[in-house]
Design a protein around this motif. Structure first.
Motif, PDB file in Angstrom:
ATOM      1  N   ASP A  22      41.865  38.777  28.950  1.00 53.70           N
ATOM      2  CA  ASP A  22      40.564  38.742  29.625  1.00 53.70           C
ATOM      3  C   ASP A  22      40.260  40.084  30.293  1.00 53.70           C
ATOM      4  OD1 ASP A  22      40.281  36.136  28.806  1.00 53.70           O
ATOM      5  OD2 ASP A  22      40.764  35.257  30.758  1.00 53.70           O
TER       6      ASP A  22
ATOM      7  N   ARG B   2      37.076  42.436  29.639  1.00 54.15           N
ATOM      8  CA  ARG B   2      36.141  42.629  30.762  1.00 54.15           C
ATOM      9  C   ARG B   2      36.156  44.051  31.284  1.00 54.15           C
ATOM     10  NH1 ARG B   2      33.188  44.108  33.754  1.00 54.15           N
ATOM     11  NH2 ARG B   2      32.269  43.210  35.645  1.00 54.15           N
ATOM     12  N   TRP B   3      37.350  44.639  31.409  1.00 48.26           N
ATOM     13  CA  TRP B   3      37.482  45.933  32.083  1.00 48.26           C
ATOM     14  C   TRP B   3      37.961  47.060  31.173  1.00 48.26           C
ATOM     15  CZ3 TRP B   3      35.135  45.521  36.525  1.00 48.26           C
ATOM     16  CH2 TRP B   3      35.185  44.327  37.253  1.00 48.26           C
TER      17      TRP B   3
END
Length: 223
Positions: free
Chosen positions: A146, A150-151
Motif C-alpha cells: 500500500d 500511495r507514496w
C-alpha cells in the motif's frame, strides 16, 4: 533526472569523511577515493547513492513542478522543522547489508520521516508500471505494498527504519568478518548520539549516474 530527500550530516562532519573513505566516494561534489577492490565490490550500490539515510526515496518531478519550487519548499520545511537526536547509533545487519541505525528508533524520528514524505509528495511524479513492477509488489506485505502505491516507496510511515547504508548484500559466510571490519572503521560513532539536524536534496542527473548533494539545509524549527 531524479531527486531524493535524504539525511546526511554536513560535508565537514567526521562521520561523512569516514563514510566517504569507506565507500570510496563523497556525495558532496562526487570526489572518488581509492579503496581495496574487495571492498569496492561490496559497496557498489551504496557508493552510487552516497552516504545517507533515505527519507523521501528517489522520484521524478511531477508534471508542472520545477526544481526551483522544490528547493523553495525545502527552504520552508527546514525553517519550520525541528531536529531530532538519535540517542545511540548502532551498527546492524538489515537482511544481508550493514548500516548505521538507531539502537532504538525514537518516535520523533519516525514522525519526522513521515512529515518529509507527506510534505514533498506533491512534487513526486507517479510511478510507472515498470517502476512498480521493479519492486515486486506481489512479494511485499500488504502495508508495504500500500505504501508503494500511495507514496512511491514501501518503507515509509510505520514501515520506516532509519538506516545509513554501508554495504551492499554480504554473503552469510562473510558477515562476521565484515561486521568486525565495520566496527573498527566506525568505532568513533557507534554507541554515540547523532543529531538528525539537516535535510539534503540529492540529485541523479541521469539513470544510473551517482547521486550527489545539490542542497543541504539545517533544520531550524523548535521542538
Amino acid at each position: 533526472m531524479r531527486f531524493a530527500l535524504y539525511f546526511t550530516p554536513p560535508a565537514d562532519h567526521p562521520l561523512v569523511g569516514r563514510a566517504a573513505s569507506w565507500l570510496g566516494r563523497d556525495a558532496f561534489g562526487g570526489e572518488t577515493r581509492a579503496i581495496p577492490e574487495a571492498r569496492a565490490n561490496v559497496t557498489e550500490s551504496a557508493r552510487r547513492y552516497g552516504f545517507h539515510a533515505t527519507l523521501k526515496a528517489p522520484f521524478r518531478l511531477h508534471e508542472g513542478e520545477s526544481v526551483e519550487a522544490l528547493e523553495a519548499a525545502l527552504d520552508r520545511f527546514a525553517r519550520e522543522t525541528a531536529p531530532v537526536t538519535i540517542p545511540v547509533l548502532a551498527l546492524k545487519q538489515l537482511g544481508r547489508f550493514f548500516a548505521l541505525v538507531p539502537d532504538e528508533q525514537p518516535a520523533e524520528l519516525t514522525a519526522f520521516a513521515a512529515r518529509v514524505v507527506e510534505a514533498f509528495e506533491p512534487f513526486r511524479a507517479p510511478l510507472s508500471a515498470a517502476e512498480i513492477a521493479k519492486r515486486s509488489p506481489e512479494t511485499l506485505p500488504r502495508p508495504e505494498r500500500d505504501n508503494l502505491l500511495r507514496w512511491g516507496y514501501p518503507y515509509v510511515m510505520d514501515a520506516f527504519q532509519f538506516h545509513m547504508t554501508l554495504t551492499d548484500k554480504i554473503a552469510p559466510e562473510e558477515s562476521d568478518a565484515m561486521r568486525a571490519e565495520l566496527e573498527r572503521e566506525f568505532a568513533s560513532f557507534i554507541g554515540k548520539p547523532l543529531a538528525v539536524d539537516h535535510l539534503a536534496l540529492f540529485v541523479e542527473p541521469e539513470p544510473g549516474a551517482p547521486f550527489t548533494v545539490q542542497k543541504l539545509l539545517r533544520l531550524e524549527g523548535r521542538a
